[in-house]
Every structure is written in structure tokens, then in C-alpha cells.
Design a protein around this motif. Structure first.
Motif, short mmCIF file in Angstrom:
data_model
loop_
_atom_site.label_atom_id
_atom_site.label_comp_id
_atom_site.label_asym_id
_atom_site.label_seq_id
_atom_site.Cartn_x
_atom_site.Cartn_y
_atom_site.Cartn_z
N GLY A 196 16.48 -16.33 -2.96
CA GLY A 196 15.90 -17.67 -3.04
C GLY A 196 15.71 -18.34 -1.69
O GLY A 196 14.65 -18.92 -1.41
N LEU A 221 12.81 -16.85 0.12
CA LEU A 221 11.55 -17.27 -0.48
C LEU A 221 11.16 -18.69 -0.05
O LEU A 221 9.99 -18.96 0.25
CB LEU A 221 11.64 -17.21 -2.01
CG LEU A 221 11.54 -15.82 -2.64
CD1 LEU A 221 11.88 -15.87 -4.12
CD2 LEU A 221 10.16 -15.22 -2.45
N LEU A 222 12.15 -19.59 0.02
CA LEU A 222 11.88 -20.95 0.48
C LEU A 222 11.44 -20.96 1.94
O LEU A 222 10.52 -21.70 2.31
CB LEU A 222 13.13 -21.82 0.31
CG LEU A 222 13.50 -22.21 -1.13
CD1 LEU A 222 14.82 -22.97 -1.16
CD2 LEU A 222 12.39 -23.07 -1.76
N VAL A 278 7.93 -19.82 2.10
CA VAL A 278 7.02 -20.89 1.67
C VAL A 278 6.73 -21.85 2.82
O VAL A 278 5.58 -22.24 3.05
CB VAL A 278 7.63 -21.66 0.47
CG1 VAL A 278 6.93 -22.99 0.26
CG2 VAL A 278 7.55 -20.82 -0.79
N ILE A 289 5.22 -16.96 -4.76
CA ILE A 289 6.54 -17.07 -5.40
C ILE A 289 6.51 -16.41 -6.78
O ILE A 289 7.42 -15.65 -7.15
CB ILE A 289 6.97 -18.54 -5.52
CG1 ILE A 289 7.27 -19.11 -4.12
CG2 ILE A 289 8.21 -18.67 -6.39
CD1 ILE A 289 7.62 -20.57 -4.11
N CYS A 290 5.47 -16.69 -7.56
CA CYS A 290 5.35 -16.10 -8.90
C CYS A 290 5.21 -14.58 -8.80
O CYS A 290 5.76 -13.84 -9.63
CB CYS A 290 4.17 -16.70 -9.64
SG CYS A 290 4.41 -18.42 -10.13
N TYR A 333 6.38 -12.47 -6.46
CA TYR A 333 7.67 -11.84 -6.17
C TYR A 333 8.61 -11.91 -7.38
O TYR A 333 9.32 -10.95 -7.68
CB TYR A 333 8.33 -12.50 -4.97
CG TYR A 333 7.82 -12.00 -3.64
CD1 TYR A 333 7.98 -10.67 -3.27
CD2 TYR A 333 7.17 -12.85 -2.75
CE1 TYR A 333 7.51 -10.20 -2.05
CE2 TYR A 333 6.70 -12.39 -1.53
CZ TYR A 333 6.87 -11.07 -1.19
OH TYR A 333 6.39 -10.61 0.02
N THR A 334 8.61 -13.05 -8.07
CA THR A 334 9.49 -13.21 -9.22
C THR A 334 9.10 -12.29 -10.37
O THR A 334 9.94 -11.60 -10.95
CB THR A 334 9.48 -14.68 -9.69
OG1 THR A 334 9.85 -15.54 -8.60
CG2 THR A 334 10.47 -14.88 -10.84
#
Length: 312
Positions: A37, A40-41, A44, A271-272, A274-275
Motif C-alpha cells: 500500500g 502504491l501511494l 500515485v 491502482i485498480c 495492480y490490485t
């Protein structure tokens, strides 16, 4: 607990993929975002600043009608542009490695009947770090050039129409081959070429169920990605239609609005992506353990061992 070793047909490969998330999804994603997480932030933020420079340059050229305005805008922020670009590539590489390795670690803890928590996952990552690094280094010089040749030949064959159906087979086939190679190399004490060979044998043993389930999961993920990506776009269109006068009267606000919209679409998509990759990779894990069960009847052996334990 989720049953790894099980003989599965096409419908079971798809159904058990979602069955896994029904049983383990909450804990899985809690640990996933605990590990990935923060990265990822950070990604971003870097993407925001990087795309901000890029989009400003594009709009500078559009506003002035000067073809060189874009280049001048980039050049004036060249050090930031390069720095953010390098940072973005580096972070994407690290996040991708974690993305591919996390499902393997999680499923391995299930196999070993260990608690799936942050500490055990990190311990497993550390124990496999050498093999993870060697896999990616070896793939750069062995697997990736081979895949580039295969993809190139397939694209060329499109011009004679034969390649059109081949493309629909190529994506799930390459996805499964690479993922099964990685699963074999990380979880088994074998060499790189042995892992390639085992992945090939697994793929060949249940080709159509594997390719079919991989294709279906890919389609579900891509449709979901499209839905998430289009949400900010729809919001933007609604805003333009409901308040067009203010945007026309103030071009700077219009440009800022479009920049924010494009950046939001990019960030949400990444983000979507990778998730949701976790769904594809867990599906490959289900395939991996199913193929091992087909060739070794491991569940039967485990049950025999448990009977002996009970009697003791």
C-alpha cells in the motif's frame, strides 16, 4: 480453509479462484495493502507530478499554437521530468515484483498450514529473495527475448488473418506459462530451465481448461478495470454539460479541470490494475496446485499421513 490440492476442470478453476477470495479475501487484501500500500501511494504521488509536467506541456502547445511550446515546457522542468520518470519506473518494478510474489507466498502459507499474517509473509519473502531476483535477471536474457519473438511473429501473422484467433490464445497462454514458471521456480528447489520445462508440461497437460479459465479471468478483470477507469470520465462529461459557461469563460479553469480528470483516470487505472492483478495471479496459483494434484495425487498422500498422525 481453502483447499489447494484438488483436481479441477474449467468451471472449477474459475469458481475456486473466486471461492478463494470469498474465504480469504479480507485477510489477503489486508496483508497485501500492508506490504504494498505505501509503495502504491508513493507511486500515485510520483505519477501525479510526472503527468502534471507532461499535461502542462501538451496544453501549453495547444493554447499558444506553438509546436515547440510542449518541448520548451518539458525542457524547463527536465530534471524533475527525468527524476520522476526514473522514480516511476523503479517503483513500478518493485511493486510488480511484490505483486507477482505475494500470491505465491500466501498460497504457500496455506499449503504449510501456517497463519497468513504480515510476519510470516515477510519471512517467506526474505527466504526467497535470492530466487526472486535471479528469476527476473534470468528472464531478462532468456524468457523476455523469447516472448518478444513469439509476440512479434503473432502480430505479423495478423496480416494474413491467421494471427487474429492466435492473439486470443496468445495472451492467456503467455500469462499462464510465465506465471507457472514463476510458481515452480519459487516454490520448488529446481533450476530455471527445469521450471520452464515443468510450466510447459503443466500447460500441455490441461491446455484448454487452463487457457479457458485464464481468458475468462482476464476478461472479467479488464471489464472491471474499464468500469473503474470510466467513472471519472463520466463525472467529467457530466460536469462539462452542467456547467459549460464557466469553463468557456475561464480557459485556465478548463485546462486545470481536464488535467485533474486525466490524472485521476491514470491513477485510478494503475491502482485498480495492480490490485486486480491479484485475481489473475491467484487463478494461476489455483491452476498450479491443481496440476500438481493431477500429476502427484498429493491430497491422497496428505490424507494418508493424517491418518497415521491421528492413530499416533
Amino acid at each position: 480453509m481453502f483447499q489447494l490440492y484438488k483436481k479441477r476442470d474449467f468451471s472449477a478453476l474459475v469458481g475456486d479462484t473466486f471461492g478463494f477470495f470469498k474465504l480469504e479475501g479480507k485477510n489477503y487484501f489486508k496483508n497485501y495493502f500492508t506490504i504494498n500500500g505505501g509503495l502504491l501511494l508513493l507511486l500515485v504521488l510520483i505519477i501525479y507530478f510526472f503527468s502534471n509536467i507532461f499535461i502542462k506541456g501538451a496544453f501549453a502547445g495547444a493554447q499558444t499554437g506553438n509546436d515547440n511550446a510542449f518541448i520548451e515546457e518539458i525542457y524547463s522542468n527536465l530534471s524533475l521530468f527525468i527524476g520522476f520518470g526514473i522514480g516511476m519506473i523503479f517503483l513500478m518494478t518493485i511493486i510488480s515484483v511484490i505483486n507477482y510474489s505475494f500470491p505465491i507466498a500466501y498460497l504457500k502459507l496455506i499449503e504449510e498450514n501456517k497463519e497468513r499474517n504480515f510476519q510470516n509473509l515477510i519471512t517467506y519473502f526474505k527466504s526467497k529473495l535470492g530466487r526472486i531476483i535471479s528469476f527476473y535477471l534470468l528472464s531478462l536474457v532468456i524468457l523476455i527475448p523469447l516472448l518478444v519473438i513469439v509476440i512479434g511473429l503473432t502480430i505479423l501473422s495478423v496480416f494474413i488473418l491467421i494471427g487474429i484467433p492466435l492473439i486470443f490464445l496468445l495472451i492467456p497462454t503467455l500469462t499462464s506459462f510465465v506465471a507457472l514458471t514463476y510458481y515452480n521456480y519459487i516454490t520448488e528447489k529446481i533450476g530455471y530451465f527445469d521450471a520452464l520445462g515443468r510450466a510447459y508440461e503443466m500447460l500441455k497437460s490441461k491446455f484448454w481448461p487452463i487457457i479457458g479459465s485464464t481468458f475468462v479471468i482476464h476478461m472479467i478483470v479488464q471489464i472491471t478495470l474499464g468500469i473503474f477507469a470510466i467513472i471519472p470520465y463520466i463525472i467529467g462529461i457530466i460536469t462539462l454539460f452542467t456547467n459549460p459557461e464557466s469553463l468557456q469563460q475561464n480557459p485556465e479553469n478548463a485546462i486545470s479541470f481536464v488535467m485533474i480528470l486525466l490524472t485521476a483516470i491514470i491513477i485510478i487505472s494503475i491502482i485498480c490494475n495492480y490490485t486486480l492483478q491479484n485475481i489473475i495471479l491467484i487463478n494461476q496459483g489455483v491452476i498450479f496446485y491443481s496440476c500438481k494434484e493431477e500429476s502427484g495425487n498429493i491430497s491422497v498422500k496428505n490424507n494418508i499421513d493424517l491418518i497415521g498422525t491421528d492413530e499416533a
